[in-house]
Design an enzyme around this catalytic site. Sequence first.
Site, mmCIF file in Angstrom:
data_model
loop_
_atom_site.group_PDB
_atom_site.id
_atom_site.type_symbol
_atom_site.label_atom_id
_atom_site.label_comp_id
_atom_site.label_asym_id
_atom_site.label_seq_id
_atom_site.Cartn_x
_atom_site.Cartn_y
_atom_site.Cartn_z
ATOM 1 N N PRO A 630 0.809 -1.229 0.000
ATOM 2 C CA PRO A 630 0.000 0.000 0.000
ATOM 3 C C PRO A 630 0.837 1.270 0.000
ATOM 4 O O PRO A 630 0.442 2.268 -0.572
ATOM 5 C CB PRO A 630 -0.829 -0.115 1.281
ATOM 6 C CG PRO A 630 -0.294 -1.258 2.047
ATOM 7 C CD PRO A 630 0.472 -2.129 1.103
ATOM 8 N N GLN A 636 2.759 5.582 -6.113
ATOM 9 C CA GLN A 636 2.710 5.497 -7.568
ATOM 10 C C GLN A 636 1.408 6.079 -8.124
ATOM 11 O O GLN A 636 1.410 6.754 -9.150
ATOM 12 C CB GLN A 636 2.886 4.053 -8.006
ATOM 13 C CG GLN A 636 3.705 3.968 -9.266
ATOM 14 C CD GLN A 636 3.910 2.556 -9.727
ATOM 15 O OE1 GLN A 636 3.682 1.605 -8.990
ATOM 16 N NE2 GLN A 636 4.332 2.402 -10.964
ATOM 17 N N GLY A 700 -2.258 -3.684 -13.070
ATOM 18 C CA GLY A 700 -1.251 -2.619 -13.149
ATOM 19 C C GLY A 700 -1.705 -1.339 -12.480
ATOM 20 O O GLY A 700 -2.894 -1.010 -12.479
ATOM 21 N N GLU A 703 0.069 3.344 -14.604
ATOM 22 C CA GLU A 703 -0.398 4.276 -15.631
ATOM 23 C C GLU A 703 -1.815 4.771 -15.409
ATOM 24 O O GLU A 703 -2.146 5.893 -15.769
ATOM 25 C CB GLU A 703 -0.253 3.592 -16.995
ATOM 26 C CG GLU A 703 1.178 3.146 -17.095
ATOM 27 C CD GLU A 703 1.657 2.611 -18.423
ATOM 28 O OE1 GLU A 703 1.914 1.414 -18.449
ATOM 29 O OE2 GLU A 703 1.782 3.352 -19.388
#
Lengths: 737, 194, 329
Positions: A630, A636, A700, A703
């Site tokens: 986490p 990110q 993922g 992005e």
Amino acid sequence: MTISPPAPPSTPTPGPDAPPVAVPDAPPATGAPAPRRTVAGRGFGGIGSDRARVDGPAKVTGTAPYAYEQEVENPAYLFGVTSAIAVGRIVDIDTTQAERVPGVLLVLTHRNAPRLRTKLMGELVVLQSDRVRHRGEYIGAVVAQTPEAAREAAALVRVRYDDEGGDVDFHADHPAATVPKRGAAGNPREEKGDVEAGLAGAAHLVDATYTTATEFHSPMEPHPITALWHPRPGLDPRARRLTIYEADQGPIATQLILAPMLGLLPNQIKIHSPFVGGAFGGKGMPHAHVMLVVLAAKLLAGRPVKFALTRQQMFATVGYRPPTAQRLRLAADADGRLTAVVHESVSPTAKLATFVEQAVGITRVMYATPNRRTEQRVVPLDIAPGTFMRAPGEFSGAFALETAMDELAVATGLDPIELRRRNEPDVDPDTGKPWSTRNLLACLDTGADRFGWEVRTGRPGERRDGEWLLGMGVAAASFPASHALSTWARITFAGGRYVVELQASDLGTGAWTILPQIAADALEVPVDLVDARIGSTGLPVAMIAGGSMGTYTWGNSIIAAARAFRRKHGPLPADGATARAQGRLPSGARQFARHSFGAHFAEVAVSEVTGEVRVRRMLGVFACGRIVNPRTARSQFVGGMTMGLSAALHEAGHRDPRTGHVVNHDLAGYHIAAHADVLDLDADWVEEFDPYVSPTGAKGIGEVGIVGVPAAIGNAIYDATGRRVRDLPFTPDKLVG
Amino acid sequence: MATPAAPLPPRPAHPGAAGRVETVPVRLRVDGVDRELDLDPRVSVLDALRDRLGVTSVKKGCDHGQCGACTVLADGRRILSCLALAASYDGAEVTTSAGLGAPDRLGDLQEAFVARDALQCGYCTPGQICSAEGMLAEARAGMPSHVSPDVRDVDSPVELTDDEIRERMSGNLCRCGAYVNIVAAIGDVARARS
Amino acid sequence: MRPFVYERATDVADALDRAGDGAVFLAGGTNLVDHLRLGVRSAERLVDITRIGLDEVEELPGGGLRVGALVRNSDLAAHPALRRGFPVVAQALLAGASGQLRNMATTGGNLLQRTRCVYFQDVTMPCTKRDPGSGCSALEGYAAGNAIFETSPRCMAVHPSDLCVALVALDAVVRTTGPAGDREIPMTELYRRAEDGPETDTHLVPGELITHVDLPPLAPGTRSAYRKVRERASYAFALVSVAAALDVVDGRVRDARLGFGGVCHRPFRARRAEEALVGGPADAAAFAAAIDAELAHARPGRDNAAKVPILRNTALAVLAGLADEGARS
């Protein structure tokens, strides 16, 4: 920090047509202990555990060695000479003055550069002829004893050109616009249903054009490389060795591309990239400077040659996100249900190397509609090649789609979240497959709650703080969970510790920290007994850190290797015990549409005086499968959102209309968000486990955090001001007057 | 100045046509260690550290004063080492992030950065930390900032709100987007030290 | 970077002695080193003047300040006398650059800061300012940053400084010493218009050294402020900026000073607006009329037209804020 959504299914319910799927983490036949899905709290510090970045202490003290800082003996320094024209021929290149500078070892031009064996990658074909293909292209290099001498001498190389002009100016109605070949970036064109009928019968129609800007990755570490050709021990070409220290997203791309071009076998090239100072797609593939340095070093065999690009050069030869011009038509019935969607995008590409910013892909998966046409076109220009940049395609497309959805919400009088709810697809609108997991609505609802969405009135101009008009906006996000390569990992037990080895790369993503977590669970050992070795050739071949595929692809192979290790060596392995295995896509995965999802909420303040925009608050809520760590995951997500905020407010590379080079080619001219731009910004997620992407349960995260951010901010600007800005970035000139 | 400036040679002739470089002696005290150099005067403090002394706990991000990655403390003040000619800083005490702690005994800012995950790629991080160290000293000394409520108020101590930290740290870019955590980490230290 | 000889001056006389023959003075270096590295500038000799003194702020009788040329931007911005008496100057300093750069940059150096025009900074493109007679690449090129006042086809560049906008507005005086002796030059006369020949920014002669900047006192009760509009919340050059000082007595403007940044080849003094303001009422309509009188002379190009409304709004807001502040005290 992790909260539960209103009971979304934690595992997918296969659609009626889906075949039964194998549970990917069924116990192996040997009876070795099998990893279970719920692993946090089992005491291993594995998946789901909050773990501090293991490379943190080295990084905060500045002692983590990046590529330029790798110790080599007696390095020489290179500086590149670049073309001042866009297209033409080098008539004369006079190196006399440059060679006279004390300390100069070599002046390299197309006249004396070693020849390449193949032209596998056009971008890397440097100094092979007198042709110039874009401004800023490397046409020479100077290598000297000191960086100062190399740079001084490079400025003294005199070049005469036969300037052929060139076509460098992108505009949406450029006559050369063409549909790219399939394969350049997915399917460029698709149509289903009867679009004209869907448009004609609509109660509401949004028809607008949106543009995104040329954006640059701009990692803080300028691309560095040191190349060393080891002196040949004999005449046997197989004995040649080339060592490269560079910053890359995985060494495999450079190794496999350079080898044939240099006439080497891949195993003759060693590449080390232990720490990478940011990449965002820009360090995914080798760029021209890599070949430039390798060719120079070849003539100085035995001497390491070093080069780090200048910040200005970073805007010329290492790629960028191409701009787009997108026309979007959303037709809806009286209830706001989409009856037709048409998304057409055009963007420039380089004649030298095709890269397509495929903006229309996201429109095929986000919303249900019976009728849809999407088409991507490109305009080939005499400019430097673009490349993938964080959420390539999805970022650009989501700005248009999610802004248009907001416009449709205004047109229909619906709350933007409700509009999205009404158009939520049961199955993937693109492929017709069921979703592996899709919790977009949970993200929207959770986010609305936490953000205080109910404060928004939907009537622009009503909320203010002095001269600042306040508004809120929302946008949805998605990014595909692709599978590119089934790759390998090795696990070794030595000195009482386990080592996980593969060619993974940590770009700041947290791989150093989380790969041991995945291994710890699979091995059923405490994470502090597990180390990672990544960032180098010679390790098991792995997928690069790209396309948000790293963690789950690497995780697949790590779990496979751990199982192989336990099968082979049992719970009490001997010192030196080792096993390697290949990770594969979970069985049944191809029956499902696999994507990460998210929702962004933004509150902005827009100055009535100056047109300046401040993003006062942002919250992203994501559905990305199991969150491995986490702490690093939140960083990110927040990092992606910050980059999205930066793109929304600041980022635009401006090309000179005559030469096509980026004129604002530094960090004073090309603004990226600074501390003062980033206020209250947070990320959260809904609990999810996706077994069809990876046995880790993860999808993922790298992005999806940037996708849709500019739309959320732009929609908030509309809510504040009633002004719809359809062109990125949202600079003051677009909001005043 | 930590050490006396080295005496300079008498005024030399102009550089010759061949561009021969007249070197200058430069003394720097780097992270507590005295270093002596004979440098091409074009060499920046940054390049002297990285390329000549192998001190890589300072990073080059832009080389033009536009990113802050090269921030060091020179005689206690934060500066950009890329725009500082080493010759001009002769005699200075230079501190990089390596001078503020080591991996096994982190300084308080470094500890806070790790605890708050205030870094990702780590490349801007040593500069952020040196900048934060310098910034905290500036705030202690009462230096105002662009967001200070009233520059005319010279008596009130500086209150390091998040807005103040952000503005004062804006010379250190971070492309990974660790800003929110960096501000939190610095806030922790500011509170702990006061 | 071309090689140069490095010399360190010990005092002002020594600095002057070392001047000439291709020598360039090095102070904070934040602009000079940047430009040497880009090849925009070169020097035979670099004369380091950072250890010649001139680093004090002196309070003058009557309330003025004498600022040494080598006082760092951060020290000047923190100086209590400056903060109390000349907040517009402190705010302008604090709106510029970053903490690190302000710790390096000097008062005199800031006056000699050169333009950020993208073509000036790129030695491969023609630029008359850098390479006299070569032409202006901005005319047909990227022009969003260009000037809107005193425009000239010879050069479209704008002066980048924040500090200078405030100093021009306050009628600061630059004190120099040089081969022809000492001089006092009003800030408003230090800079050249693009039309006068953009290859040189100022009227200083070779070898002339700025020693001090004098800030004359403002009338008691005068309010002053600086506001900068930029494309990033911090650490960015001005899109436009406004420095203003306003002395209002009984609802009427007794004195007004107005400087604009980011809009002209030199730090711009809005004299037409000032003339319209003085003697008039301190209200929004009068402020708007005064600013419009100045903006009537703006000549925006195809890419920078937005500077006009942004400047108008910002100047109005600054004047209104000062009038309001005065009325409240």
